[in-house]
Design a protein around this motif. Structure first.
Motif, PDB file in Angstrom:
ATOM      1  N   ASP A 190       0.837  -1.207   0.000  1.00 42.89           N
ATOM      2  CA  ASP A 190       0.000   0.000   0.000  1.00 42.89           C
ATOM      3  C   ASP A 190       0.867   1.250   0.000  1.00 42.89           C
ATOM      4  OD1 ASP A 190      -2.203  -1.613   0.098  1.00 42.89           O
ATOM      5  OD2 ASP A 190      -2.572  -1.340   2.240  1.00 42.89           O
ATOM      6  N   LYS A 191       1.907   1.226   0.850  1.00 42.54           N
ATOM      7  CA  LYS A 191       2.795   2.386   0.967  1.00 42.54           C
ATOM      8  C   LYS A 191       3.593   2.594  -0.314  1.00 42.54           C
ATOM      9  CE  LYS A 191       3.012   4.357   4.216  1.00 42.54           C
ATOM     10  NZ  LYS A 191       2.276   5.564   4.677  1.00 42.54           N
ATOM     11  N   VAL A 192       4.010   1.489  -0.952  1.00 40.26           N
ATOM     12  CA  VAL A 192       4.747   1.580  -2.226  1.00 40.26           C
ATOM     13  C   VAL A 192       3.920   2.326  -3.265  1.00 40.26           C
ATOM     14  CG1 VAL A 192       5.519   0.216  -4.216  1.00 40.26           C
ATOM     15  CG2 VAL A 192       6.227  -0.437  -1.920  1.00 40.26           C
ATOM     16  N   ASN A 193       2.662   1.952  -3.416  1.00 44.59           N
ATOM     17  CA  ASN A 193       1.814   2.584  -4.428  1.00 44.59           C
ATOM     18  C   ASN A 193       1.420   4.003  -4.027  1.00 44.59           C
ATOM     19  OD1 ASN A 193       1.197   0.700  -6.763  1.00 44.59           O
ATOM     20  ND2 ASN A 193       0.834  -0.656  -5.020  1.00 44.59           N
ATOM     21  N   GLU A 194       1.255   4.224  -2.736  1.00 40.07           N
ATOM     22  CA  GLU A 194       0.923   5.571  -2.261  1.00 40.07           C
ATOM     23  C   GLU A 194       2.055   6.554  -2.558  1.00 40.07           C
ATOM     24  OE1 GLU A 194       0.741   7.663   2.077  1.00 40.07           O
ATOM     25  OE2 GLU A 194      -0.238   5.716   1.883  1.00 40.07           O
ATOM     26  N   MET A 195       3.299   6.090  -2.435  1.00 43.73           N
ATOM     27  CA  MET A 195       4.457   6.973  -2.594  1.00 43.73           C
ATOM     28  C   MET A 195       5.020   6.967  -4.021  1.00 43.73           C
ATOM     29  SD  MET A 195       6.443   6.297   1.013  1.00 43.73           S
ATOM     30  CE  MET A 195       7.500   7.737   0.806  1.00 43.73           C
ATOM     31  N   ASN A 196       4.436   6.168  -4.889  1.00 39.84           N
ATOM     32  CA  ASN A 196       4.901   6.112  -6.275  1.00 39.84           C
ATOM     33  C   ASN A 196       4.467   7.360  -7.036  1.00 39.84           C
ATOM     34  OD1 ASN A 196       5.709   5.361  -8.858  1.00 39.84           O
ATOM     35  ND2 ASN A 196       3.949   4.004  -9.174  1.00 39.84           N
ATOM     36  N   ASN A 197       5.418   8.075  -7.622  1.00 35.34           N
ATOM     37  CA  ASN A 197       5.081   9.287  -8.381  1.00 35.34           C
ATOM     38  C   ASN A 197       4.208   9.012  -9.593  1.00 35.34           C
ATOM     39  OD1 ASN A 197       6.490  10.937  -6.641  1.00 35.34           O
ATOM     40  ND2 ASN A 197       8.402  10.810  -7.793  1.00 35.34           N
ATOM     41  N   ASN A 198       4.229   7.769 -10.078  1.00 38.48           N
ATOM     42  CA  ASN A 198       3.408   7.392 -11.240  1.00 38.48           C
ATOM     43  C   ASN A 198       2.151   6.634 -10.822  1.00 38.48           C
ATOM     44  OD1 ASN A 198       5.231   8.538 -13.050  1.00 38.48           O
ATOM     45  ND2 ASN A 198       6.435   6.656 -13.186  1.00 38.48           N
ATOM     46  N   TRP A 199       1.653   6.897  -9.624  1.00 36.05           N
ATOM     47  CA  TRP A 199       0.504   6.165  -9.083  1.00 36.05           C
ATOM     48  C   TRP A 199      -0.705   6.198 -10.009  1.00 36.05           C
ATOM     49  CZ3 TRP A 199      -3.855   9.084  -8.626  1.00 36.05           C
ATOM     50  CH2 TRP A 199      -3.681  10.465  -8.587  1.00 36.05           C
ATOM     51  N   PHE A 200      -0.853   7.291 -10.762  1.00 41.49           N
ATOM     52  CA  PHE A 200      -2.039   7.474 -11.601  1.00 41.49           C
ATOM     53  C   PHE A 200      -1.996   6.601 -12.856  1.00 41.49           C
ATOM     54  CE2 PHE A 200       1.224  10.545 -12.587  1.00 41.49           C
ATOM     55  CZ  PHE A 200       1.372  10.417 -13.959  1.00 41.49           C
ATOM     56  N   ALA A 240       5.117  -6.015  -7.656  1.00 39.55           N
ATOM     57  CA  ALA A 240       6.332  -6.838  -7.564  1.00 39.55           C
ATOM     58  C   ALA A 240       7.555  -5.929  -7.569  1.00 39.55           C
ATOM     59  CB  ALA A 240       6.396  -7.848  -8.711  1.00 39.55           C
ATOM     60  N   THR A 241       8.710  -6.532  -7.307  1.00 36.42           N
ATOM     61  CA  THR A 241       9.970  -5.791  -7.306  1.00 36.42           C
ATOM     62  C   THR A 241      10.986  -6.524  -8.167  1.00 36.42           C
ATOM     63  OG1 THR A 241      11.129  -6.929  -5.494  1.00 36.42           O
ATOM     64  CG2 THR A 241       9.500  -5.250  -4.868  1.00 36.42           C
ATOM     65  N   ASN A 242      12.129  -5.885  -8.367  1.00 35.51           N
ATOM     66  CA  ASN A 242      13.229  -6.588  -9.026  1.00 35.51           C
ATOM     67  C   ASN A 242      13.746  -7.683  -8.082  1.00 35.51           C
ATOM     68  OD1 ASN A 242      14.550  -4.952  -7.149  1.00 35.51           O
ATOM     69  ND2 ASN A 242      16.272  -4.551  -8.500  1.00 35.51           N
ATOM     70  N   PRO A 243      14.638  -8.572  -8.547  1.00 37.24           N
ATOM     71  CA  PRO A 243      14.975  -9.777  -7.774  1.00 37.24           C
ATOM     72  C   PRO A 243      15.502  -9.548  -6.362  1.00 37.24           C
ATOM     73  CG  PRO A 243      15.639 -10.085 -10.039  1.00 37.24           C
ATOM     74  CD  PRO A 243      15.183  -8.661  -9.927  1.00 37.24           C
ATOM     75  N   CYS A 244      16.184  -8.453  -6.128  1.00 42.47           N
ATOM     76  CA  CYS A 244      16.724  -8.231  -4.773  1.00 42.47           C
ATOM     77  C   CYS A 244      15.918  -7.225  -3.975  1.00 42.47           C
ATOM     78  CB  CYS A 244      18.187  -7.801  -4.867  1.00 42.47           C
ATOM     79  SG  CYS A 244      19.254  -9.108  -5.486  1.00 42.47           S
ATOM     80  N   GLY A 245      14.825  -6.748  -4.546  1.00 39.06           N
ATOM     81  CA  GLY A 245      13.906  -5.903  -3.805  1.00 39.06           C
ATOM     82  C   GLY A 245      14.275  -4.434  -3.711  1.00 39.06           C
TER      83      GLY A 245
END
Length: 342
Positions: free
Chosen positions: A305-315, A321-326
């Motif tokens: 939730d926090k990842v998407n909330e703070m993503n500048n491209n949320w819209f 998911a993340t890249n292999p090492c996070g």
């Protein structure tokens, strides 16, 4: 003339400090460009820097190429080191044309159909072959024991399909002499969440994966308040009609955000109707996570939730998911370029 003198001084300063034997060994085994017969095209690390600077500057307009070549070469000699796929593959097209300069990617959404699951395995195999790591979410696949009407059988669940990706990654030889890297993420509300958390307790299972949980604020509140936690998965209209279910029955259904809405029932807010398969005390789920993390250092923990909330491209994108090492949360078919400064 000034530029030539400056480059000479930069090169001299670079060579003033001898490389550690470990650094030299890593460069020779992973990044030094060699021909098919093993002969060395990059004679030394400065040759590697010049190869990279030339490849990076060649995309500029003709009149600017030399200017940016000098700038890139200065930066490389001064300690700005691009990610491994760039160092290994940039400017090496003649010797390995099917490789990539992208380190990390995230797969497109793995949809709940055999066609799409196998399509994504194919894409992932080519991605790994090119030298890229890749992440996927697997909680988009229906839980173990769910009925598949098209096959007239019960599914073996998302973990069994993860095994296919695991074996594919083990089999495909990743470009540049390194092991393939994968991240598998899984929503905390999926009915098979306990099996996912405990997957690596089984010897040899999912060893080509890092694993991470997608933790929601709703779950954390349930843990704090010692509430029951609904483990649920989206349902189609066909399943409701066949089983004669009441979509308004709160004891059977819960409405949640879901990365895919196609074929599922949604409300006016875009929430998806999910059938409750089982309930567990949220604190019990938390304890299982903590025990596994202590014993095996996995699974990881993504506050989605926090990842998407703070993503500048949320819209424009929904990250699952993340890249292999996070290090980098990415949207479907997203990619990232890494680097470091010495």
């Amino acid at each position: 003339m000034v530029s030539a003198v400056k480059n000479k001084e930069d090169k001299k300063s670079l060579l003033a400090v001898d490389l550690q034997s470990t650094s030299l060994d890593i460069w020779q085994t992973k990044y030094q460009l060699k021909s098919k017969d093993g002969s060395k095209i990059d004679k030394n690390i400065d040759d590697t820097y010049m190869r990279l600077a030339r490849a990076l500057s060649d995309v500029e307009k003709e009149t600017d190429k030399e200017k940016y070549y000098d700038k890139f070469l200065w930066a490389l000699r001064a300690g700005a080191i691009p990610a491994g796929r760039i160092v290994s593959n940039a400017g090496a097209e003649e010797h390995k044309p099917a490789t990539s300069t992208i380190n990390c990617t995230v797969s497109g959404t793995v949809s709940d159909s055999m066609d799409n699951i196998l399509d994504k395995v194919h894409e992932a195999g080519l991605t790994l072959k090119a030298g890229c790591g890749i992440g996927y979410e697997f909680s988009t696949l229906r839980p173990k024991g769910a009925y598949v009407s098209g096959a007239g059988a019960y599914t073996s669940g998302p973990l069994s399909f993860m095994d296919i990706y695991d074996k594919m990654c083990f089999t495909v030889s990743s470009a540049g002499g390194r092991r393939g890297a994968q991240m598998g993420t899984f929503d905390i509300s999926h009915p098979d969440i306990v099996e996912f958390i405990r997957a690596k307790r089984e010897d040899g299972r999912l060893r080509q994966f890092n694993l991470s949980l997608l933790i929601t604020e709703e779950f954390m509140e349930a843990v704090k308040n010692n509430r029951e936690w609904d483990l649920a998965f989206p349902i189609t209209q066909k399943e409701i009609d066949e089983d004669g279910l009441d979509i308004n029955d709160n004891s059977i259904f819960v409405w949640r955000e879901w990365p895919e809405q196609k074929n599922y029932i949604t409300d006016n807010e875009g929430l998806v109707a999910c059938k409750i398969y089982k309930k567990m005390p949220a604190q019990r789920v938390w304890d299982i996570i903590m025990t596994s993390t202590y014993d095996y250092a996995e699974p990881g923990f993504v506050l989605i939730d926090k990842v998407n909330e703070m993503n500048n491209n949320w819209f424009a994108e929904n990250i699952r998911a993340t890249n292999p090492c996070g290090e980098q949360p990415l949207p479907p078919y997203g990619s990232c370029l890494l680097g470091s400064v010495n």
